[in-house]
Design a protein around this motif. Structure first.
Motif, PDB file in Angstrom:
ATOM      1  N   GLY A 145       5.520  -3.206  10.644  1.00 54.03           N
ATOM      2  CA  GLY A 145       5.607  -3.740  11.997  1.00 54.03           C
ATOM      3  C   GLY A 145       6.945  -3.524  12.653  1.00 54.03           C
ATOM      4  O   GLY A 145       7.197  -4.071  13.719  1.00 54.03           O
ATOM      5  N   TYR A 146       7.821  -2.763  12.025  1.00 52.10           N
ATOM      6  CA  TYR A 146       9.130  -2.328  12.541  1.00 52.10           C
ATOM      7  C   TYR A 146       9.926  -3.422  13.238  1.00 52.10           C
ATOM      8  O   TYR A 146      10.158  -3.409  14.428  1.00 52.10           O
ATOM      9  N   ALA A 147      10.426  -4.353  12.441  1.00 50.51           N
ATOM     10  CA  ALA A 147      11.321  -5.373  13.009  1.00 50.51           C
ATOM     11  C   ALA A 147      12.563  -4.694  13.592  1.00 50.51           C
ATOM     12  O   ALA A 147      12.925  -4.922  14.739  1.00 50.51           O
ATOM     13  N   PRO A 201      10.463  -4.473  -2.221  1.00 48.33           N
ATOM     14  CA  PRO A 201      11.454  -3.383  -2.254  1.00 48.33           C
ATOM     15  C   PRO A 201      11.095  -2.228  -1.333  1.00 48.33           C
ATOM     16  O   PRO A 201      11.962  -1.704  -0.616  1.00 48.33           O
ATOM     17  N   TRP A 202       9.824  -1.827  -1.317  1.00 47.31           N
ATOM     18  CA  TRP A 202       9.429  -0.718  -0.443  1.00 47.31           C
ATOM     19  C   TRP A 202       9.376  -1.141   1.018  1.00 47.31           C
ATOM     20  O   TRP A 202       9.689  -0.356   1.918  1.00 47.31           O
ATOM     21  N   ASN A 203       9.000  -2.396   1.267  1.00 44.37           N
ATOM     22  CA  ASN A 203       9.059  -2.908   2.633  1.00 44.37           C
ATOM     23  C   ASN A 203      10.497  -2.876   3.144  1.00 44.37           C
ATOM     24  O   ASN A 203      10.764  -2.547   4.312  1.00 44.37           O
ATOM     25  N   LEU A 204      11.439  -3.205   2.258  1.00 47.52           N
ATOM     26  CA  LEU A 204      12.865  -3.154   2.615  1.00 47.52           C
ATOM     27  C   LEU A 204      13.278  -1.730   2.959  1.00 47.52           C
ATOM     28  O   LEU A 204      13.984  -1.497   3.959  1.00 47.52           O
ATOM     29  N   LEU A 261       7.062   5.086  12.562  1.00 45.74           N
ATOM     30  CA  LEU A 261       7.524   4.404  11.354  1.00 45.74           C
ATOM     31  C   LEU A 261       7.107   2.941  11.297  1.00 45.74           C
ATOM     32  O   LEU A 261       7.409   2.256  10.308  1.00 45.74           O
ATOM     33  N   GLY A 262       6.428   2.452  12.320  1.00 46.12           N
ATOM     34  CA  GLY A 262       6.151   1.022  12.395  1.00 46.12           C
ATOM     35  C   GLY A 262       4.932   0.542  11.645  1.00 46.12           C
ATOM     36  O   GLY A 262       4.757  -0.664  11.455  1.00 46.12           O
ATOM     37  N   VAL A 279       1.785  -4.401   5.735  1.00 41.10           N
ATOM     38  CA  VAL A 279       0.375  -4.138   5.448  1.00 41.10           C
ATOM     39  C   VAL A 279       0.139  -4.217   3.948  1.00 41.10           C
ATOM     40  O   VAL A 279      -0.818  -4.826   3.483  1.00 41.10           O
ATOM     41  N   HIS A 280       1.023  -3.593   3.170  1.00 43.49           N
ATOM     42  CA  HIS A 280       1.000  -3.672   1.713  1.00 43.49           C
ATOM     43  C   HIS A 280       2.275  -4.375   1.272  1.00 43.49           C
ATOM     44  O   HIS A 280       3.378  -3.865   1.464  1.00 43.49           O
TER      45      HIS A 280
END
Length: 246
Positions: free
Chosen positions: A192-194, A133-136, A187-188, A128-129
């Motif tokens: 999108g919680y791969a 690094p934070w997505n990781l 947490l998704g 979404v944002h």
């Protein structure tokens, strides 16, 4: 357990997982589908039950369905190194096949969708944002929860062949499905919680090569995050499980 035995059952189970998981996203996203605008809850429940179906099909191989699970078990010392490639081959090939079957199922809806450039989300995840690094970090945390639960849940054990026997025996594979639903619901939201490298990368490749009308970019710049994050989370879970007292 034979190499090709593992490959075949992991392929079949993972294909079912992605067919049903990507299918519930297609059902909610694509206009002209009866599930259009079904919402996030429908997606999380659909993915959870997709895990249950896929795992039930792949029971002969003990249903990893996810390279993160395989790597977590290997890191914990519960899976022979020689079996790792068989699981990975089955998972990635099965995930690609499941994505193709999803597209075939919803071919008419893809053709009629009025924003075809925004259909990548049916196949692969995205933040979404966008802050890699934070997505990781988000993917690491979500996958850690899944793999650590598999490795340590009450009653969980590994047989002499290095294959996981999941805990909560009364629920069987449904217990794993509930964990996936919980991760998606809690947490998704950010990414999108791969939580599964095969679930994201192989369908992303399918999206890139399928003749989807007006499709957008596969977003290869983000594609490493839902691969690296789950693998890192799995390694951390495996290392912690390895040193915990039994």
């Amino acid at each position: 357990m034979g190499f090709w035995h593992i490959v075949v059952w992991e392929l079949l189970g993972t294909a079912a997982l992605i067919l049903l998981g990507a299918g519930v996203v297609a059902n909610t996203v694509l206009r002209g589908s009866l599930g259009h605008q079904g919402g996030w809850l429908l997606v999380t429940i659909g993915w959870g039950f997709a895990v249950f179906v896929g795992a039930s099909i792949a029971a002969p191989s003990q249903a990893h369905l996810n390279p993160a699970v395989t790597i977590g078990l290997f890191t914990a010392g519960d899976l022979p190194p020689a079996q790792v490639p068989a699981y990975l081959i089955g998972q990635f090939v099965g995930a690609f096949l499941g994505a193709v079957l999803c597209w075939l199922t919803y071919k008419l809806q893809f053709d009629a969708h009025d924003e075809p450039e925004n259909t990548l989300g049916v196949f692969a995840t995205g933040p979404v944002h966008r802050n890699l690094p934070w997505n990781l970090v988000t993917e690491v945390i979500g996958t850690f929860v899944l793999v650590f639960w598999i490795l340590t849940s009450p009653g969980a054990k590994v047989d002499t062949g290095g294959l996981p026997q999941f805990g909560n025996a009364a629920l069987g594979y449904a217990a794993v499905a509930f964990v996936v639903i919980s991760i998606g619901a809690s947490l998704g939201g950010p990414t999108g919680y791969a939580i599964n490298p095969a679930r994201d990368l192989a369908p992303r490749i399918a999206y890139a090569v399928l003749p989807i009308r007006g499709k957008g970019d596969p977003d290869w710049g983000y594609a490493w995050v839902p691969v690296a994050g789950p693998l890192l989370g799995a390694v951390l879970a495996g290392l912690l499980a390895r040193v915990l007292p039994t």
